[in-house]
Design an enzyme around this catalytic site. Structure first.
Site, PDB file in Angstrom:
ATOM      1  N   LYS A  84       2.636   2.243   2.659  1.00  0.00           N
ATOM      2  CA  LYS A  84       2.601   2.729   3.783  1.00  0.00           C
ATOM      3  C   LYS A  84       3.493   2.357   4.573  1.00  0.00           C
ATOM      4  O   LYS A  84       4.090   0.856   4.888  1.00  0.00           O
ATOM      5  CB  LYS A  84       1.146   2.382   4.718  1.00  0.00           C
ATOM      6  CG  LYS A  84      -0.092   3.320   4.152  1.00  0.00           C
ATOM      7  CD  LYS A  84      -1.243   3.112   5.084  1.00  0.00           C
ATOM      8  CE  LYS A  84      -1.908   4.264   5.153  1.00  0.00           C
ATOM      9  NZ  LYS A  84      -2.947   4.281   6.313  1.00  0.00           N
TER      10      LYS A  84
ATOM     11  N   LYS B 299       0.904  -1.279  -0.017  1.00  0.00           N
ATOM     12  CA  LYS B 299      -0.119   0.021  -0.053  1.00  0.00           C
ATOM     13  C   LYS B 299       0.702   1.306   0.266  1.00  0.00           C
ATOM     14  O   LYS B 299       0.390   2.476   0.052  1.00  0.00           O
ATOM     15  CB  LYS B 299      -0.777   0.043   1.352  1.00  0.00           C
ATOM     16  CG  LYS B 299      -2.123  -0.932   1.291  1.00  0.00           C
ATOM     17  CD  LYS B 299      -3.126  -0.538   2.254  1.00  0.00           C
ATOM     18  CE  LYS B 299      -2.834  -0.960   3.436  1.00  0.00           C
ATOM     19  NZ  LYS B 299      -3.937  -0.823   4.625  1.00  0.00           N
TER      20      LYS B 299
HETATM   21  N1  C2G Z   1     -10.673   6.476   9.883  1.00  0.00           N
HETATM   22  C1  C2G Z   1     -11.492   7.438  10.534  1.00  0.00           C
HETATM   23  N2  C2G Z   1     -11.112   8.591  10.912  1.00  0.00           N
HETATM   24  C2  C2G Z   1      -9.961   9.074  10.709  1.00  0.00           C
HETATM   25  C3  C2G Z   1      -8.761   8.097  10.323  1.00  0.00           C
HETATM   26  C4  C2G Z   1      -9.305   6.792   9.883  1.00  0.00           C
HETATM   27  O1  C2G Z   1     -12.647   6.937  10.194  1.00  0.00           O
HETATM   28  N3  C2G Z   1      -9.519  10.221  11.086  1.00  0.00           N
HETATM   29  C5  C2G Z   1     -11.024   5.308   9.625  1.00  0.00           C
HETATM   30  C6  C2G Z   1     -10.538   5.005   8.160  1.00  0.00           C
HETATM   31  O2  C2G Z   1     -11.570   5.441   7.197  1.00  0.00           O
HETATM   32  C7  C2G Z   1     -10.602   3.570   7.899  1.00  0.00           C
HETATM   33  C8  C2G Z   1     -10.330   2.858   9.394  1.00  0.00           C
HETATM   34  O3  C2G Z   1     -10.391   4.064  10.135  1.00  0.00           O
HETATM   35  O4  C2G Z   1     -11.822   2.942   7.651  1.00  0.00           O
HETATM   36  C9  C2G Z   1      -8.539   2.379   9.407  1.00  0.00           C
HETATM   37  O5  C2G Z   1      -7.886   3.501   8.770  1.00  0.00           O
HETATM   38  P1  C2G Z   1      -6.271   3.234   8.342  1.00  0.00           P
HETATM   39  O6  C2G Z   1      -5.651   2.595   9.567  1.00  0.00           O
HETATM   40  O7  C2G Z   1      -5.736   4.240   7.840  1.00  0.00           O
HETATM   41  O8  C2G Z   1      -6.504   2.166   7.191  1.00  0.00           O
HETATM   42  P2  C2G Z   1      -6.277   2.311   5.554  1.00  0.00           P
HETATM   43  O9  C2G Z   1      -4.776   2.633   5.522  1.00  0.00           O
HETATM   44  O10 C2G Z   1      -7.212   3.175   5.030  1.00  0.00           O
HETATM   45  O11 C2G Z   1      -6.538   0.820   5.100  1.00  0.00           O
HETATM   46  O12 C2G Z   1      -8.358  -2.489   2.534  1.00  0.00           O
HETATM   47  C10 C2G Z   1      -8.502  -1.433   3.277  1.00  0.00           C
HETATM   48  C11 C2G Z   1      -7.344  -0.852   3.897  1.00  0.00           C
HETATM   49  O13 C2G Z   1      -6.736  -1.795   4.611  1.00  0.00           O
HETATM   50  C12 C2G Z   1      -7.612   0.381   4.523  1.00  0.00           C
END
Ligand code: C2G
Length: 136
Positions: A46, A44
């Site tokens: 990340k 990803k």
């Molecule tokens: N999230 C949120 N509010 C934030 C930050 C994150 O609601 N301020 C939510 C994101 O929308 C996501 C979840 O928290 O639904 C996890 O966010 P991340 O850890 O950033 O996950 P991400 O890198 O978006 O990976 O297959 C899908 C991916 O694995 C998602």
């Protein structure tokens, strides 16, 4: 039993992560969280601060979470939904529309993202020894 699933990295666990898990659980009775492995995060693009084992244990300790599974690739969602008899797939709305293809297998819900917080912002505040302001 209504089963919910959501996916994410959950690095440097913060309030936005807590709120999406809390709201996801409120939609049903059993919440499965697929936490991205370090290898998948590399795909990803990340770079995580916490390794997968730490991120998975922290998420598992959250009272809204019933089960944690590893997220190893983009394609596993369909299988996870079928194998776990999931009723609702939940993601934050920064992903709105990206997983609509899953609607053939379960309900798909995008919940509003929590404003003014992200793993990147947490890193910024730690670096600058500044605090996250609570918006009135
Ligand atoms: N999230 C949120 N509010 C934030 C930050 C994150 O609601 N301020 C939510 C994101 O929308 C996501 C979840 O928290 O639904 C996890 O966010 P991340 O850890 O950033 O996950 P991400 O890198 O978006 O990976 O297959 C899908 C991916 O694995 C998602």
């Amino acid at each position: 039993m209504k089963k919910i699933i959501t996916y994410g990295t959950f690095d440097l666990f913060h309030y936005g992560h807590l709120r999406i898990l809390q709201r996801a659980k409120s939609l049903g009775d059993y919440l499965i969280v697929a936490v991205s492995t370090d290898e998948f995060n590399a795909l990803k693009g990340k770079k995580c601060t916490y390794p997968y084992s730490h991120r998975a244990q922290i998420v598992e300790a959250i009272k809204y979470v019933d089960e944690v599974i590893p997220e190893e690739n983009w394609e596993q969602k369909e299988r996870d939904i079928v194998e776990n008899k999931v009723d609702i797939f939940v993601m934050g709305n920064d992903w709105k529309g990206k997983f609509d293809h899953l609607k053939t297998q379960c309900q798909v819900k995008y919940l509003s993202r929590t404003e003014d917080i992200s793993t990147t912002e947490v890193k910024h505040h730690v670096k600058n020894e500044s605090s996250i302001e609570i918006k009135k």
